[in-house]
Write an enzyme that holds these catalytic residues in place. Structure first.
Site, mmCIF file in Angstrom:
data_model
loop_
_atom_site.group_PDB
_atom_site.id
_atom_site.type_symbol
_atom_site.label_atom_id
_atom_site.label_comp_id
_atom_site.label_asym_id
_atom_site.label_seq_id
_atom_site.Cartn_x
_atom_site.Cartn_y
_atom_site.Cartn_z
ATOM 1 N N CYS A 115 -2.016 2.652 9.105
ATOM 2 C CA CYS A 115 -3.165 1.945 8.768
ATOM 3 C C CYS A 115 -4.295 1.738 9.665
ATOM 4 C CB CYS A 115 -2.701 0.418 8.727
ATOM 5 S SG CYS A 115 -1.083 0.134 7.522
ATOM 6 N N HIS A 137 1.016 -0.960 -0.101
ATOM 7 C CA HIS A 137 0.099 -0.072 -0.157
ATOM 8 C C HIS A 137 1.001 1.268 0.033
ATOM 9 C CE1 HIS A 137 -3.854 -1.732 2.339
ATOM 10 N NE2 HIS A 137 -4.004 -1.512 0.678
HETATM 11 N N1 ARG Z 1 -3.910 -7.276 6.730
HETATM 12 C C1 ARG Z 1 -4.087 -6.102 5.992
HETATM 13 C C2 ARG Z 1 -4.229 -6.169 4.576
HETATM 14 O O1 ARG Z 1 -3.226 -6.737 4.040
HETATM 15 C C3 ARG Z 1 -3.190 -4.899 6.568
HETATM 16 C C4 ARG Z 1 -3.852 -3.584 5.950
HETATM 17 C C5 ARG Z 1 -2.828 -2.446 6.439
HETATM 18 N N2 ARG Z 1 -3.274 -1.110 6.184
HETATM 19 C C6 ARG Z 1 -2.529 -0.042 5.495
HETATM 20 N N3 ARG Z 1 -3.421 0.958 5.323
HETATM 21 N N4 ARG Z 1 -1.773 -0.294 4.692
HETATM 22 O O2 ARG Z 1 -5.011 -5.497 3.726
#
Ligand code: ARG
Length: 274
Positions: free
Chosen positions: A267, A171
């Site tokens: 996150c 991300h």
């Molecule tokens: N386990 C989640 C996923 O892989 C973690 C998300 C983390 N969030 C972020 N904004 N990067 O989707």
């Protein structure tokens, strides 16, 4: 180094307690379902973050956690709010799909009227970062490139696509953080981006704070700034001095349990921009 005086502005955040947090599937390289999660500890670490925001004068709104959605604690992914307009999320993996409706319901119940159910995959602020001039938008792992045009049309702000290459930084908010959203100041880890996107970032943000591989790997860029205080994973020790030199006050947070799901400070935090 001389720097502009920094000023904090009060923020409103949407967060979701890790009541049902667990790592039972793996959709990013940080997630290892064989590693146990200490749920009470995850809760305590998350509470610390909430308390810290509130003690800094910010408002934290809470979203009801759902037992079948263990990743809901990563509230940043559920929507993007700019100028009071809400662009809902559409998740890339079925495991998280149900989170989108939970967020939309919250916004509708809290007086938001300009709410768009998205046509293309986007995971909220996971891949959208708002500066004063741009909405920076990641692609490569989660958000569809088509979501960038959709966001630009909906928000009426220029959306700039950036290509992510390294699966650890799946991300945009794992590799780039907006430090001052009134002045286009960011920090980022160039190694997460394609050569062309690196060149674009260098051109647009020549004064950016550049993170080392080590600090990026501690998820140090998964940080939240109010314009003065920068809340970031405390393991990203190398970022503290350069942040101070620029006039920011780094605030180290321990969210190690939530790192097991591939997320940290940012996150867990969705910003509600009026
Ligand atoms: N386990 C989640 C996923 O892989 C973690 C998300 C983390 N969030 C972020 N904004 N990067 O989707």
């Amino acid at each position: 180094m001389r720097h502009t005086p920094r000023e904090a502005s009060p923020r409103r955040y949407l967060m979701c307690p890790p009541t049902h947090f667990k790592v039972t599937y793996s959709i990013n390289p940080w997630m290892d379902p064989t590693k146990p999660v200490d749920l009470p500890l995850a809760h305590a670490q998350w509470e610390d973050l909430v308390d810290r925001y509130r003690s800094l004068g910010h408002t934290v709104e809470l979203l009801e956690p759902h037992p079948d959605l263990p990743d809901m604690v990563y509230a940043a992914n559920g929507a993007t709010v700019v100028d009071g307009r809400v662009l809902g999320a559409r998740f890339a993996y079925p495991e998280r799909a149900g989170e989108a409706a939970a967020h939309l319901d919250w916004f509708r119940a809290h007086g938001y009227t300009d709410v768009r159910v998205p046509e293309h995959v986007n995971e909220g602020e996971g891949d959208f970062a708002v500066t004063s001039s741009w909405i920076l938008a990641g692609r490569g792992f989660r958000a569809s490139p088509l979501s960038h045009g959709e966001a630009q049309e909906f928000f009426g702000r220029p959306v700039l696509g950036l290509d992510l290459l390294d699966p650890r930084y799946y991300h945009l908010d794992t590799a780039l953080c907006v430090l001052d959203d009134t002045r286009d100041e960011i920090m980022y880890y160039p190694g997460a981006f394609s050569p062309g996107s690196r060149a674009v970032l260098a051109r647009l943000f020549p004064d950016a704070l550049i993170a080392t591989e080590e600090d990026a790997a501690a998820l140090g860029l998964n940080a939240v700034s109010d314009g003065l205080h920068v809340l970031l994973p405390q393991a990203a020790v190398g970022l503290f001095a350069p942040l101070r030199e620029r006039g920011y006050t780094p605030v180290g947070m321990d969210l190690m349990e939530l790192l097991k799901g591939g997320g940290s400070v940012k996150c867990c935090t969705q910003e509600l921009r009026a």
